[in-house]
Every structure is written in structure tokens, then in C-alpha cells.
Design a protein around this motif. Structure first.
Motif, mmCIF file in Angstrom:
data_model
loop_
_atom_site.group_PDB
_atom_site.id
_atom_site.type_symbol
_atom_site.label_atom_id
_atom_site.label_comp_id
_atom_site.label_asym_id
_atom_site.label_seq_id
_atom_site.Cartn_x
_atom_site.Cartn_y
_atom_site.Cartn_z
ATOM 1 N N GLY A 83 13.745 12.044 -10.825
ATOM 2 C CA GLY A 83 13.810 10.812 -11.600
ATOM 3 C C GLY A 83 12.788 9.755 -11.271
ATOM 4 N N THR A 84 11.831 10.037 -10.388
ATOM 5 C CA THR A 84 10.767 9.067 -10.124
ATOM 6 C C THR A 84 9.748 9.118 -11.251
ATOM 7 O OG1 THR A 84 11.031 9.188 -7.725
ATOM 8 C CG2 THR A 84 8.891 8.443 -8.540
ATOM 9 N N MET A 85 9.433 7.950 -11.811
ATOM 10 C CA MET A 85 8.481 7.881 -12.917
ATOM 11 C C MET A 85 7.183 7.167 -12.532
ATOM 12 S SD MET A 85 10.908 7.285 -16.247
ATOM 13 C CE MET A 85 12.242 8.443 -16.624
ATOM 14 N N ALA A 86 7.166 6.546 -11.360
ATOM 15 C CA ALA A 86 5.948 5.896 -10.882
ATOM 16 C C ALA A 86 5.980 5.867 -9.370
ATOM 17 C CB ALA A 86 5.817 4.478 -11.439
ATOM 18 N N MET A 87 4.803 5.924 -8.757
ATOM 19 C CA MET A 87 4.745 5.828 -7.300
ATOM 20 C C MET A 87 3.436 5.186 -6.871
ATOM 21 S SD MET A 87 3.947 9.695 -5.796
ATOM 22 C CE MET A 87 5.625 10.214 -6.024
ATOM 23 N N ARG A 88 3.488 4.565 -5.714
ATOM 24 C CA ARG A 88 2.293 4.052 -5.043
ATOM 25 C C ARG A 88 2.062 4.928 -3.819
ATOM 26 N NH1 ARG A 88 1.185 -2.280 -3.911
ATOM 27 N NH2 ARG A 88 0.729 -2.153 -6.159
ATOM 28 N N ALA A 89 0.996 5.714 -3.869
ATOM 29 C CA ALA A 89 0.702 6.703 -2.845
ATOM 30 C C ALA A 89 -0.342 6.164 -1.882
ATOM 31 C CB ALA A 89 0.201 7.989 -3.495
ATOM 32 N N HIS A 90 0.022 6.067 -0.611
ATOM 33 C CA HIS A 90 -0.911 5.654 0.434
ATOM 34 C C HIS A 90 -1.595 6.913 0.965
ATOM 35 C CE1 HIS A 90 0.468 1.418 0.874
ATOM 36 N NE2 HIS A 90 1.503 1.941 0.234
ATOM 37 N N VAL A 91 -2.925 6.973 0.839
ATOM 38 C CA VAL A 91 -3.665 8.205 1.097
ATOM 39 C C VAL A 91 -4.743 7.925 2.135
ATOM 40 C CG1 VAL A 91 -5.061 10.024 0.064
ATOM 41 C CG2 VAL A 91 -3.180 9.007 -1.235
ATOM 42 N N ASP A 92 -4.757 8.750 3.178
ATOM 43 C CA ASP A 92 -5.650 8.513 4.309
ATOM 44 C C ASP A 92 -7.122 8.622 3.937
ATOM 45 O OD1 ASP A 92 -3.348 8.314 5.759
ATOM 46 O OD2 ASP A 92 -3.677 10.103 6.978
ATOM 47 N N VAL A 93 -7.891 7.657 4.463
ATOM 48 C CA VAL A 93 -9.354 7.666 4.389
ATOM 49 C C VAL A 93 -9.856 7.410 5.806
ATOM 50 C CG1 VAL A 93 -11.392 6.469 3.517
ATOM 51 C CG2 VAL A 93 -9.427 6.839 2.003
ATOM 52 N N GLY A 94 -10.796 8.186 6.268
ATOM 53 C CA GLY A 94 -11.331 7.964 7.606
ATOM 54 C C GLY A 94 -12.490 8.888 7.891
ATOM 55 N N SER A 95 -13.231 8.541 8.921
ATOM 56 C CA SER A 95 -14.405 9.347 9.259
ATOM 57 C C SER A 95 -14.021 10.765 9.659
ATOM 58 C CB SER A 95 -15.176 8.668 10.396
ATOM 59 O OG SER A 95 -14.340 8.483 11.538
ATOM 60 N N GLN A 96 -12.783 10.962 10.116
ATOM 61 C CA GLN A 96 -12.336 12.286 10.552
ATOM 62 C C GLN A 96 -12.078 13.228 9.371
ATOM 63 O OE1 GLN A 96 -11.033 9.351 11.287
ATOM 64 N NE2 GLN A 96 -10.626 9.142 13.490
ATOM 65 N N ILE A 97 -11.738 12.672 8.212
ATOM 66 C CA ILE A 97 -11.354 13.513 7.067
ATOM 67 C C ILE A 97 -12.140 13.198 5.800
ATOM 68 C CG2 ILE A 97 -8.999 13.945 7.897
ATOM 69 C CD1 ILE A 97 -8.071 11.722 5.984
ATOM 70 N N GLY A 98 -12.951 12.148 5.825
ATOM 71 C CA GLY A 98 -13.718 11.774 4.640
ATOM 72 C C GLY A 98 -12.811 11.344 3.501
ATOM 73 N N LEU A 99 -13.115 11.836 2.293
ATOM 74 C CA LEU A 99 -12.367 11.452 1.090
ATOM 75 C C LEU A 99 -11.557 12.616 0.529
ATOM 76 C CD1 LEU A 99 -15.025 9.279 -0.797
ATOM 77 C CD2 LEU A 99 -13.204 8.521 0.744
ATOM 78 N N LYS A 100 -11.386 13.683 1.307
ATOM 79 C CA LYS A 100 -10.718 14.859 0.752
ATOM 80 C C LYS A 100 -9.269 14.582 0.363
ATOM 81 C CE LYS A 100 -8.979 17.136 4.951
ATOM 82 N NZ LYS A 100 -8.933 18.399 5.706
ATOM 83 N N ASN A 101 -8.591 13.692 1.108
ATOM 84 C CA ASN A 101 -7.206 13.392 0.757
ATOM 85 C C ASN A 101 -7.122 12.610 -0.552
ATOM 86 O OD1 ASN A 101 -6.933 14.460 3.331
ATOM 87 N ND2 ASN A 101 -5.292 13.064 3.911
ATOM 88 N N ILE A 102 -8.051 11.681 -0.752
ATOM 89 C CA ILE A 102 -8.108 10.944 -2.022
ATOM 90 C C ILE A 102 -8.307 11.926 -3.171
ATOM 91 C CG2 ILE A 102 -9.453 9.298 -3.395
ATOM 92 C CD1 ILE A 102 -7.902 7.816 -1.312
ATOM 93 N N HIS A 103 -9.258 12.823 -3.025
ATOM 94 C CA HIS A 103 -9.536 13.790 -4.094
ATOM 95 C C HIS A 103 -8.327 14.691 -4.342
ATOM 96 C CE1 HIS A 103 -14.032 13.388 -2.829
ATOM 97 N NE2 HIS A 103 -13.661 12.417 -3.641
ATOM 98 N N GLY A 104 -7.648 15.118 -3.275
ATOM 99 C CA GLY A 104 -6.512 16.021 -3.428
ATOM 100 C C GLY A 104 -5.339 15.366 -4.121
ATOM 101 N N VAL A 105 -4.999 14.139 -3.724
ATOM 102 C CA VAL A 105 -3.860 13.454 -4.344
ATOM 103 C C VAL A 105 -4.194 13.064 -5.780
ATOM 104 C CG1 VAL A 105 -2.332 11.456 -4.231
ATOM 105 C CG2 VAL A 105 -2.933 12.683 -2.137
ATOM 106 N N ARG A 106 -5.429 12.663 -6.037
ATOM 107 C CA ARG A 106 -5.799 12.338 -7.416
ATOM 108 C C ARG A 106 -5.696 13.576 -8.299
ATOM 109 N NH1 ARG A 106 -4.645 8.798 -10.266
ATOM 110 N NH2 ARG A 106 -5.489 7.220 -8.843
ATOM 111 N N ALA A 107 -6.118 14.737 -7.793
ATOM 112 C CA ALA A 107 -6.011 15.969 -8.575
ATOM 113 C C ALA A 107 -4.548 16.313 -8.856
ATOM 114 C CB ALA A 107 -6.694 17.119 -7.838
ATOM 115 N N ALA A 108 -3.679 16.137 -7.855
ATOM 116 C CA ALA A 108 -2.255 16.386 -8.058
ATOM 117 C C ALA A 108 -1.672 15.417 -9.082
ATOM 118 C CB ALA A 108 -1.511 16.265 -6.735
ATOM 119 N N ALA A 109 -2.079 14.148 -9.002
ATOM 120 C CA ALA A 109 -1.590 13.143 -9.951
ATOM 121 C C ALA A 109 -2.012 13.478 -11.375
ATOM 122 C CB ALA A 109 -2.096 11.763 -9.550
#
Length: 366
Positions: A83-109
Motif C-alpha cells: 500500500g505504499t504509493m510514495a517514498m523518499r529514498a535515501h541513497v548512499d553517495v561516496g568515494s567508496q561506491i561512486g554513483l552506482k547506488n543512485i543509478h541502481g535505485v533510479r532504475a528500480a524506481a
């Protein structure tokens, strides 16, 4: 400050039960990039402080065998079905992982775009100024899938309150983005940081556009400066996002309401390196909020429901929930329950999730 009411409709079902129709839920603080949902069991090492938890989290992410997109999708799909229709997703960004988490969550969204409105916060989990290269990645993330600027513990984790706030407010201002800051610090130091954030919010003309997640300093009603801090936050239109987790402090909702500080509710981490708990269901989360805050009366329980629905919808500006008008709404949930208080206490799964006029099923969400 009173919270606007949300209409709900009930009527007799053909089987003789009661059908309660409600708006959808908003998960205002969740970390889908960290989850192990849909993967095998993850055994968590012990951790007694924030630094160890963050270190364990990074090690778990680097060792994960499946992609961020697939893990995030599994959890976000589970949220939709509950029943969730909206969410605010906090997604890690850092020199250790770059932007891969942003890209992954955006693709899932994007795979769930017909069912779920998603805001992504670029979150410097491993430090901002204290983690060289992260600030530049944060800026880059705003052009590659992130919607908001995040921050974390300017004093205790980053070691430079003013420098941290300068960085995140400057980034938000340059890109016309809202701001959402994790603040775990407690006591007078935590309250002082909240007042600085409120002052910066007003100075930067960002009234109503800054949220503080966890904000444990607001949960101790014995602090002499709590009232003044809440008043300043209310003047700045600041939000608090709470998650009603385990042994973590929870706010006194009556107190925040009296001072005019609005509260939204989220899951935080679900089945990740931080905790083995969480279901991705805001039905469960509003029940926990009621339990943790000592809700007893119908009014108390109804407030927990509103925080999980209309308050979150106001924060995220979600028409699917804000425009709810009853059983005829194109976006709605249907429950076997007699009332909202009963729904909060019994926490049943929805009988139906209706999105844009169509029933949502396991098959339709992939």
C-alpha cells in the motif's frame, strides 16, 4: 498544530464484513540501496556505535552478490504491494561506491513508476567533507537520478558543523533542490545543530523545504532548550522524519504538534547491515509508531495513521494521496477493518491496492 484529517469510507461487504477505504501510504525515510530483501539471510556482526555500523554497512554493500537495482526493486515492490504509493529514498553517495547506488535505485524506481512515486536523496553516509571526493559526487548525482541533497551529523560524523551546512545548503541552492539531513546527535549539541539548520533554512529562503531525519535530540523532553528549538523549527517550516525503530528515541507527538513541527514516518533500513528487522510495510510502521509513542485513544491512533499518509503526502507533495476523496478515488487502499484505530492496531494487509484506477497485483508489478 493540528494535523489535517484524512477521510476514510466504510461499508458493508457482500460477505458481511466491513470494507474500509483509505488513501495510500508514504514512506518518508527509507534506504532501499542497503537492503538484503529478496536475498539470502545476512548475519550481522556486533556494533556498539555509529562509526562501527557505518563501517559494517560499507563492507556489506561492497560484498553484496546481487545488484543494487535488484535488491532495491525487491523491497520497493514489497512496499507497493503493502500500500505504499510514495517514498523518499535515501541513497548512499561516496568515494567508496561512486554513483552506482543512485543509478541502481533510479532504475528500480523507473520499473515501478506506474505504482510508486519516488524521491531520491543523495546521502553522504560515509561523510561529506571528511570523505574527500564525496561533495563532487553529490553534485554529480543531482544530474544522474538524485532529487534532493542529503546530509549527516555535521558535528559528530563530519567534524565541521558550519562547513557541512555551508556545503549542503550551497548545493541545494545552486540546484534548486530540497534538503534532508540525518541527525543522530542528542542532547544540547543536537539541539544546537537543529537551531543552526533552522536559521540557515530561513536565511536561504527555504521555508518548508528542509527535513531532519531521526532528530533524536527532539525526543528528550527534559532538555531546557527543546521548546525554543521546536519554535525555531516551526518558524522555518522544518519537518521531522521519525522511524520508531527498536530502542531509538521517539518524539512526544503532542509536544511537537503543540509547537507546530510536522512529523512524517518512514521505515529507515529494512533487512540490511543495520538491522534484521523491517517489512517494507507502512501498515506495520504506523503500528510501531503507535506502540512506541504510547498511543491509547482513538485520536492517538488516528494521528499515527495521518502521519503515515497525509503528513507524508504533504512532505513529498503526492497528489495520489492528497487528492483522496473516498471509495471512488482512483488511488486507494481497501482493508477489512471497522475503523482507522482498529486498522492501526490490527495491521492487516490491504485487501486491494488500487493505483490509477487499476488493481495492483504481484503479477502486475513484475
Amino acid at each position: 498544530m493540528s494535523t489535517p484529517s484524512i477521510p476514510a469510507e466504510s461499508g458493508a461487504r457482500p460477505t458481511g464484513g466491513i470494507l474500509l477505504t483509505t488513501p495510500g501510504f508514504v514512506d518518508a525515510h527509507i534506504h532501499p540501496d542497503k537492503t538484503t530483501w529478496g536475498s539470502g539471510w545476512f548475519s550481522r556482526p556486533p556494533a556498539n556505535d555509529l562509526a562501527t555500523l557505518i563501517r559494517n554497512d560499507l563492507q556489506a554493500q561492497l560484498a553484496a552478490g546481487d545488484s543494487v537495482e535488484e535488491r532495491a526493486f525487491a523491497l520497493m515492490r514489497q512496499a507497493v504491494l503493502n500500500g505504499t504509493m510514495a517514498m523518499r529514498a535515501h541513497v548512499d553517495v561516496g568515494s567508496q561506491i561512486g554513483l552506482k547506488n543512485i543509478h541502481g535505485v533510479r532504475a528500480a524506481a523507473e520499473r515501478l513508476a506506474s505504482f510508486l512515486d519516488v524521491q531520491i536523496v543523495a546521502f553522504p553516509q560515509f561523510g561529506l567533507l571528511s570523505n574527500p571526493g564525496t561533495l563532487e559526487l553529490m553534485e554529480a548525482s543531482l544530474g544522474e537520478g538524485a532529487d534532493l541533497v542529503g546530509g549527516i551529523d555535521p558535528e559528530s560524523l563530519d567534524g565541521d558543523v558550519h562547513g557541512h551546512l555551508d556545503a549542503v545548503f550551497s548545493l541545494a541552492g545552486r540546484h534548486s533542490r530540497d534538503l534532508d539531513i540525518h541527525l543522530h546527535d542528542t542532547g544540547p549539541g543536537g539541539l544546537a545543530q537543529l537551531r543552526l539548520i533552522a536559521q540557515r533554512t530561513m536565511a536561504e529562503g527555504m521555508h518548508g523545504r528542509v527535513t531532519v531525519g531521526h532528530a533524536f535530540a527532539l525526543c528528550d523532553s527534559t532538555q531546557p532548550e527543546l521548546g525554543a528549538t521546536l519554535d525555531l523549527m516551526a518558524e522555518a517550516g522544518m519537518w521531522m522524519a521519525t522511524c520508531a525503530l527498536g530502542a531509538d528515541p521517539v518524539p512526544v507527538l503532542d509536544l511537537l504538534e503543540r509547537h507546530g513541527v510536522r512529523v512524517a514516518l518512514g521505515s529507515d533500513g529494512v533487512r540490511d547491515a543495520w538491522s534484521p528487522f523491517g517489512t517494507g510495510s507502512m501498515v506495520d510502521r504506523m503500528h510501531l509508531l503507535g506502540y512506541r509513542t504510547g498511543a491509547l485513544t482513538d485520536s492517538d491512533l488516528e494521528r499515527c495513521f495521518r502521519i503515515a499518509t497525509s503528513s507524508g503526502a504533504d512532505l513529498l507533495d503526492t497528489p495520489a494521496i492528497k487528492d483522496f476523496s473516498g471509495a471512488g478515488s482512483a488511488d486507494r487502499l481497501e482493508f477489512a477493518a471497522n475503523s482507522i484505530p482498529e486498522l492501526v492496531v490490527d495491521r492487516p494487509s490491504p485487501l486491494a491496492v488500487i493505483r490509477k484506477g487499476r488493481a495492483v497485483s504481484r503479477e502486475s508489478v513484475g
